[in-house]
Design an enzyme around this catalytic site. Structure first.
Site, PDB file in Angstrom:
ATOM      1  N   GLN A  79       0.819  -1.210   0.000  1.00  0.00           N
ATOM      2  CA  GLN A  79       0.000   0.000   0.000  1.00  0.00           C
ATOM      3  C   GLN A  79       0.851   1.257   0.000  1.00  0.00           C
ATOM      4  O   GLN A  79       0.407   2.322  -0.400  1.00  0.00           O
ATOM      5  CB  GLN A  79      -0.945  -0.073   1.213  1.00  0.00           C
ATOM      6  CG  GLN A  79      -1.585   1.226   1.652  1.00  0.00           C
ATOM      7  CD  GLN A  79      -0.993   1.752   2.951  1.00  0.00           C
ATOM      8  OE1 GLN A  79       0.074   1.327   3.391  1.00  0.00           O
ATOM      9  NE2 GLN A  79      -1.697   2.684   3.571  1.00  0.00           N
ATOM     10  N   CYS A 196       2.874   2.190  13.128  1.00  0.00           N
ATOM     11  CA  CYS A 196       1.970   2.273  11.985  1.00  0.00           C
ATOM     12  C   CYS A 196       1.130   1.012  11.859  1.00  0.00           C
ATOM     13  O   CYS A 196       0.024   1.051  11.332  1.00  0.00           O
ATOM     14  CB  CYS A 196       2.771   2.517  10.704  1.00  0.00           C
ATOM     15  SG  CYS A 196       3.481   4.177  10.600  1.00  0.00           S
ATOM     16  N   CYS A 349      -6.557  -6.483  21.386  1.00  0.00           N
ATOM     17  CA  CYS A 349      -6.498  -5.485  20.315  1.00  0.00           C
ATOM     18  C   CYS A 349      -5.933  -6.181  19.083  1.00  0.00           C
ATOM     19  O   CYS A 349      -6.212  -7.357  18.865  1.00  0.00           O
ATOM     20  CB  CYS A 349      -5.670  -4.275  20.734  1.00  0.00           C
ATOM     21  SG  CYS A 349      -3.943  -4.641  21.109  1.00  0.00           S
TER      22      CYS A 349
END
Length: 390
Positions: A79, A196, A349
């Site tokens: 990406q 990130c 998470c």
């Protein structure tokens, strides 16, 4: 010393044609292009920042590029890490980068270091280059690169990115220049700045910051223009705004006279990304969680502290979504108290870092819980491969 010595450097007819648009710039010309050919630049990392850095330094005609990286290309890299392609997934990033560089500029010498940069090898690797471009994404390596450049007297072209914001500057351009420790005298607490991988990054952002780094490197090599030394350039992609902060050397900063243990200095102890705080709370593995969920679940509650867009990608069945920011600002505490009343609380998470932070915040309100180590990413790899990884 920069700019490099160009005595004996000649451009071939192919190079004259290739770099014609540089040669007609009065600021660059034949001499500037020879300086680029004579120069050597080390890029630490071939990720989001390293990709545009290497592409444009190769295209500009830098004669020798060194690449330090030990990772392999992953689908999630594509990406933003534009030097790599789909056909290179699963293969070493440095090999992918070299192949692309040589397609752009076959006259470039590319040296590969398939290793982590450490206190044991940094001085040896960096000493052979005129300047360093820091394309790393973690504090221990940034401090290591900085300190090695200070010890060796090498300029350090710095950039960093997160979500929609980036920054760039030039450290250690000369003896009077600021360095990374003037920007960050001490590392932030482990887990305070999400990676990130957990916080996300818009794909075009590292391209913008990486190209700024490449521009600074070209200017330093050719000796033209005014560099970012002494200025921290901040970029907000959402607002499309740039601003500057003055950055000056701190006269009280400690003298850098040796390389140290940077994992210990930054308090991360060599842990995996997202796991820096997990040692501060009780934890279980995803396998253990699966065993609990396969049994009687009436006595437990599982909370997912990721952001709603992440939960749309994938989730663990039965988990209740309560984003971390609602826990940290206190708005969700009462709800969690009600959910966990008389039950065992488990929190997950993506990787385990944010859930550990959530549990630390909840403990201040008297709520105890257990962290799911590795988060939903480990769940996908070890328990249910049908759960999408991202």
């Amino acid at each position: 010393m920069l700019p490099p010595d160009t005595s004996g450097v000649q451009l071939s007819p192919d190079e004259v044609a290739r770099f014609a648009r540089h040669l007609i710039l009065p600021e660059v010309g034949m001499e500037g292009q020879k300086r680029l050919k004579a120069a050597s630049v080390l890029c630490v990392g071939t990720g989001g920042l390293g990709s545009p850095l290497l592409l444009y330094l190769a295209a500009a005609g830098v004669g020798r590029l060194g690449i330090v990286d030990f990772d392999v290309v992953d689908h999630s890299n594509l990406q933003r890490q534009v030097i790599h392609g789909t056909s290179w997934v699963g293969k070493p990033k440095i090999e992918s980068a070299k192949a692309r560089i040589l397609e752009i500029n076959p006259h470039c010498q590319v040296d590969l270091y398939e290793t982590a940069l450490t206190s044991e090898n940094a001085l040896e690797i960096i000493s052979g280059y005129d300047l360093v471009c820091d394309g790393t994404d973690n504090f221990p390596t940034r401090y290591l690169v900085n300190d090695a450049c200070v010890l060796l007297g090498k300029p350090n072209v710095y950039g960093s990115i997160f979500r929609f914001e980036g920054q760039a500057t030039v450290f250690n351009l000369d003896a009077e220049s600021p360095n990374y420790r003037d920007l960050f005298p001490e590392p932030p607490p482990p887990g305070m700045v999400p990676s990130c991988a957990e916080g996300g990054v818009v794909g075009v952002l590292p391209g913008i910051i990486g190209v700024i780094q490449a521009t600074e490197a070209v200017k330093i090599i050719t000796g033209i223009g005014t560099t970012l030394s002494g200025r921290l350039l901040l970029f907000d992609a959402l607002a499309m705004k740039f601003r500057e902060l003055k950055l000056r050397p701190n006269p009280e900063r400690p003298v850098i006279d040796k390389l140290i243990d940077y994992q210990e200095f930054c308090g991360v102890g060599g842990t995996a990304p997202g796991q820096e705080e997990s040692g501060a709370v009780e934890s279980i593995s995803v396998g253990e969680l699966k065993t609990l969920l396969d049994g009687d679940t009436s006595g437990l509650v599982l909370i997912d502290v990721r952001n709603p867009p992440e939960a749309e990608i994938a989730g663990i069945p039965g988990a209740v979504l309560i984003p971390l920011d609602q826990i940290e600002n206190g708005t969700a505490v009462e709800r969690i108290q009600q959910l966990a009343a008389g039950k065992s609380l488990y929190v997950h998470c993506k990787l385990g870092g944010r859930s550990a932070k959530a549990l630390i915040a909840l403990k201040r309100h008297g709520i105890e819980g257990i962290n799911v180590s590795g988060g939903i990413d480990a769940w996908s790899q070890e328990v249910d491969p049908s759960v999408l990884r991202y």
